[in-house]
Scaffold this active site. Structure first.
Site, PDB file in Angstrom:
ATOM      1  N   TYR A 224       0.796  -1.227   0.000  1.00 45.07           N
ATOM      2  CA  TYR A 224       0.000   0.000   0.000  1.00 45.07           C
ATOM      3  C   TYR A 224       0.830   1.280   0.000  1.00 45.07           C
ATOM      4  CZ  TYR A 224      -3.808  -3.226   0.894  1.00 45.07           C
ATOM      5  OH  TYR A 224      -4.716  -4.253   0.787  1.00 45.07           O
ATOM      6  N   HIS A 386     -18.410 -18.532  -7.801  1.00 40.73           N
ATOM      7  CA  HIS A 386     -18.083 -17.235  -7.189  1.00 40.73           C
ATOM      8  C   HIS A 386     -17.568 -16.286  -8.282  1.00 40.73           C
ATOM      9  CE1 HIS A 386     -17.278 -14.820  -3.544  1.00 40.73           C
ATOM     10  NE2 HIS A 386     -16.454 -14.210  -4.368  1.00 40.73           N
ATOM     11  N   ALA A 387     -18.214 -15.124  -8.393  1.00 41.61           N
ATOM     12  CA  ALA A 387     -17.958 -14.223  -9.521  1.00 41.61           C
ATOM     13  C   ALA A 387     -16.500 -13.774  -9.579  1.00 41.61           C
ATOM     14  CB  ALA A 387     -18.853 -12.997  -9.407  1.00 41.61           C
ATOM     15  N   HIS A 416     -19.920  -4.569 -10.883  1.00 45.79           N
ATOM     16  CA  HIS A 416     -18.657  -4.685 -10.130  1.00 45.79           C
ATOM     17  C   HIS A 416     -17.588  -5.382 -10.975  1.00 45.79           C
ATOM     18  CE1 HIS A 416     -16.050  -5.572  -6.582  1.00 45.79           C
ATOM     19  NE2 HIS A 416     -15.804  -6.677  -7.258  1.00 45.79           N
ATOM     20  N   GLU A 417     -17.924  -6.507 -11.545  1.00 45.61           N
ATOM     21  CA  GLU A 417     -16.927  -7.269 -12.311  1.00 45.61           C
ATOM     22  C   GLU A 417     -16.458  -6.490 -13.529  1.00 45.61           C
ATOM     23  OE1 GLU A 417     -15.641  -9.688 -10.846  1.00 45.61           O
ATOM     24  OE2 GLU A 417     -17.200 -10.150  -9.388  1.00 45.61           O
ATOM     25  N   HIS A 420     -13.540  -4.257 -12.895  1.00 48.60           N
ATOM     26  CA  HIS A 420     -12.239  -4.923 -13.028  1.00 48.60           C
ATOM     27  C   HIS A 420     -11.829  -4.996 -14.501  1.00 48.60           C
ATOM     28  CE1 HIS A 420     -12.057  -6.146  -8.850  1.00 48.60           C
ATOM     29  NE2 HIS A 420     -13.105  -6.941  -8.926  1.00 48.60           N
ATOM     30  N   GLU A 444     -11.110  -3.157  -6.467  1.00 45.46           N
ATOM     31  CA  GLU A 444     -12.454  -3.541  -6.018  1.00 45.46           C
ATOM     32  C   GLU A 444     -13.438  -2.375  -6.055  1.00 45.46           C
ATOM     33  OE1 GLU A 444     -13.249  -6.554  -5.805  1.00 45.46           O
ATOM     34  OE2 GLU A 444     -11.244  -7.436  -5.748  1.00 45.46           O
ATOM     35  N   HIS A 545     -13.294 -16.478   0.678  1.00 51.30           N
ATOM     36  CA  HIS A 545     -11.960 -15.893   0.562  1.00 51.30           C
ATOM     37  C   HIS A 545     -10.941 -16.500   1.514  1.00 51.30           C
ATOM     38  CE1 HIS A 545     -14.893 -13.258  -1.243  1.00 51.30           C
ATOM     39  NE2 HIS A 545     -13.959 -12.595  -1.884  1.00 51.30           N
ATOM     40  N   ARG A 554      -8.846  -5.291   1.112  1.00 46.18           N
ATOM     41  CA  ARG A 554      -9.176  -4.585  -0.131  1.00 46.18           C
ATOM     42  C   ARG A 554     -10.652  -4.192  -0.204  1.00 46.18           C
ATOM     43  NH1 ARG A 554      -7.885  -9.301  -4.424  1.00 46.18           N
ATOM     44  NH2 ARG A 554      -5.925  -9.175  -3.289  1.00 46.18           N
ATOM     45  N   TYR A 555     -11.536  -5.054   0.300  1.00 44.40           N
ATOM     46  CA  TYR A 555     -12.970  -4.749   0.197  1.00 44.40           C
ATOM     47  C   TYR A 555     -13.383  -3.677   1.198  1.00 44.40           C
ATOM     48  CZ  TYR A 555     -13.002  -9.044  -2.561  1.00 44.40           C
ATOM     49  OH  TYR A 555     -12.742 -10.011  -3.499  1.00 44.40           O
TER      50      TYR A 555
END
Ligand code: ASP
Ligand code: SER
Ligand code: ZN
Length: 653
Positions: A224, A386-387, A416-417, A420, A444, A545, A554-555
């Site tokens: 980070y 899982h997406a 959301h996807e 990415h 994300e 996860h 990250r989320y």
């Protein structure tokens, strides 16, 4: 989730009797690398690694795509081998990069060398046997999760339910015991992962130490552009900013649950929310409790689910009306029509999401995306549902992998996807080592920023809801709808890695895995199981996860950042008025600013990238609070006179 090579270690196998047909005695984990070219400068080294990454990761992605969309022992074997090769090569590069320690380097070269060390979330021991063991463990755990099912009854009355069916019970049933059974049922799936997870933690810690980190958690916190300790305290600070808002939402939810189930069942001693009553297996998103938590019954219904179900019904009617293309019984033709309709609906939902990005001036997705993505659950084979979003070759072969059904939750997951995917497409011009999010929270947050712009007005403009009502009641309803997804998530986004950091640094020991898990759930989320969860369970493993080894901070960061990005894009679009009214749908200026940020990838410290978009260099939750100001006021009124907050049971209780 964004699939980054080797992040989800797909791996495998026992010894399947392969030795017999092995042609020669290849070592199981290929010895790292083509000999590093002697005398190479640091710049030449980075250029070579970038070229090799392109080739090797393309091969790895193909193997992993196969093993995710066509699960069997062959695809797993191939994926495991590719993963071993990749991780061994990565270790070799990291070793070679030490030649440049202490040298004066160009900033981008120094950055590339640093990023190499942080590439994987699964630092692998150099010892080939241990590397192999690690990939096997992770595969086994992921497999248990993927194939997880809860069976009850005996003989002919025996029946099994998978995660989708169990989730549906929590979402739709309001029968306390049925929900408890479904929740407990899913949590049987992770029990056998416990031993594997203990070993897994040992092995990744060993890998992390060999790379110079104190443990795997410190390695995760090192990505980070600040010290690991600073990242930990930053996340505490951000949580401190939003905690009062979460506490108000928690208090309100508890009152409503008490009304629904009675005080003895609607809460757990200490004022905690019962884990099985929150509409979600992990209590991370409370949207499914809309029937219980909706502020005003009549005002401004935002029933996106109903619109999607109508769309699905229309697709089905159209497919059924087509003249039969092939022979076969009426039942067969009807089945084929249903499949075609499901695919058509899933693609139409994806086109709806694509349309938002295109409205900002971004390109349409390439034709290959539509050919190669997995939109719906295939028949007759197991897949990981899982997406996830995939950049196969860093050159335009992008795909999503989902099992789409017509629901609002799935629709927002598609947005959301695609966030990415557009990030991938925008930074594809960067050298491979910089083809990543400014940090993983950025990755994300891209699509979720667009989700915030899915205002009632936007939804109405694309025909997903009726013309929205303008009233204070409708506003509070709309805010509640967003808060149940976004605010409820915040403490969950934090606690998962608080647990894993503790496991990796040894402050959480295997004999206290579950106790520590529930202590953190109580502390951050204010939730508790309705029945005792001793160390014979392994409740962390019931969340994808954990067995899938995807870092989770990250989320949490994304759920802060996305409001900062949203505000910046609203400003760029010239929006005036309250933040929550802003949709920059169709605004090219906002799109251009966003694309400029995406194009930077991970080529510079994220603080700089953030400054270029928002003007600030810090993560900050004030935009979250600004957005939810009307709801927070409303919640305070609702909660007046209540004793809010909760008492986490003392550690050890
Ligand atoms: N993007 C989500 C996550 O990262 C995918 C999902 O919600 O299924 O896991
Ligand atoms: N997609 C992540 C999950 O499913 C965060 O929302 O947990
Ligand atoms: Zn994601």
């Amino acid at each position: 989730m964004k699939l980054r090579h080797a992040l989800l270690a797909t791996a495998v196998i026992g010894t399947l009797g392969l030795a017999a047909c092995k042609r020669d005695a290849e070592p199981t984990a290929p010895a790292a690398t083509p000999a590093a070219q002697q005398g190479e400068t640091a710049d030449q080294f980075v250029a070579r690694v970038n070229e090799e990454v392109r080739k090797l990761s393309t091969e790895l992605n193909s193997a992993q795509w196969l093993s995710n969309t066509y699960i069997n022992s062959d695809s797993e074997l191939v994926a495991a081998k590719a993963n071993e090769r990749w991780l061994a090569q990565l270790n070799a590069w990291i070793e070679q990069s030490k030649r440049y320690d202490g040298q004066q380097l160009k900033p981008e070269t120094a950055r590339a060398l640093k990023l190499l060390k942080l590439w994987t979330a699964m630092p692998a021991p150099r010892d080939p046997k241990k590397l192999e063991e690690l990939t096997q463990l992770v595969t086994r755990m992921e497999g248990m999760y993927g194939a997880g099912s809860y069976c009850t009854g005996e003989g002919s009355s025996r029946s099994c339910r998978d995660i989708g069916q169990l989730s549906e019970v929590l979402a739709k049933s309001r029968d306390y015991d049925a929900q408890l059974d479904a929740w407990q049922g899913w949590h049987t799936v992770s029990v056998p992962m416990r031993k594997d997870y203990v070993r897994f933690a040992e092995l990744v810690n060993e890998g992390a130490k060999e790379m110079g980190f104190a443990d795997a958690g410190e390695m995760w916190r090192s990505g980070y552009d600040m010290s690991p300790a600073e990242l930990a305290s930053e996340s505490d600070r951000l949580w401190g900013q939003v905690k009062p808002l979460y506490e108000q939402l928690h208090c309100y939810a508890r009152t409503r649950l008490d009304a629904q189930y009675g005080k003895d069942k609607g809460e757990v001693a200490g004022g905690l929310l019962p884990a099985h009553l929150m509409g979600n297996l992990w209590q991370q998103d409370w949207s499914n409790l809309w029937d219980i938590l909706q502020p005003y019954k009549a005002a401004g219904s935002l029933d996106v689910n109903a619109a999607l179900e109508r769309m699905a019904a229309a697709d089905l009617a159209r497919e059924l009306a087509k003249p039969a293309a092939a022979d076969g019984s009426a039942a067969e033709r009807s089945f084929m029509a249903q499949r075609a309709a499901q695919l058509a609906t899933a693609k139409a939902m994806t086109e709806r999401a694509q349309d938002f990005y295109v409205s900002l001036g971004m390109p349409k997705l390439p034709e290959s995306y539509w050919q190669k993505s997995q939109f719906i659950k295939p028949l007759e084979r197991d897949v990981v549902c899982h997406a996830s979003a995939w950049d196969m070759n860093m050159a335009g072969d992008v795909r999503t992998k989902m099992c789409i059904v017509p629901s609002e939750e799935e629709l927002t997951t598609i947005y959301h996807e695609l966030g990415h995917i557009y990030y991938d497409l925008a930074y594809n011009k960067q050298p491979p080592i910089f083809q990543n999010g400014a940090h993983d929270g950025f990755h994300e947050a891209i699509g979720d920023t667009i989700v915030l712009a899915m205002t009632p007005q936007y939804l109405a403009s694309v025909g997903l809801v009726d013309a929205p009502e303008q009233s204070q009641e409708a506003l509070i309803n709309a805010q509640m709808r967003m808060a149940l997804a976004k605010v409820a998530f915040l403490p969950f986004g934090l606690m998962i890695d608080r647990w894993r950091w503790g496991v990796f640094d040894g402050s959480i020991q295997p004999d206290g895995y579950n106790k520590a898990w529930w202590a953190l759930k109580a502390k951050y989320q204010g939730v508790a199981p309705a029945t005792a969860r001793g160390e014979d369970f392994f409740d962390p493993g019931a969340k994808y996860h954990v067995p899938g080894n995807t870092p989770y901070t990250r989320y949490f960061l994304s759920h802060i950042l996305q409001f900062q990005f949203y505000k910046a894009l609203c400003d760029a679009s010239g929006h005036k008025g309250p933040l929550y009214e802003c949709s920059f749908y169709g605004n090219k200026e906002a799109g251009q600013r966003y694309w400029a940020m995406l194009s930077k990838g991970n080529s510079q410290p994220w603080q700089q990238t953030m400054k270029e978009l928002t003007g600030g260099e810090k993560m900050d939750a004030s935009a979250v609070l600004e957005y939810f100001a009307p709801l927070q006021d409303w919640l305070k009124q609702q909660n007046a006179g209540q004793q809010c907050g909760w008492q986490a049971p003392a550690a050890g209780a």
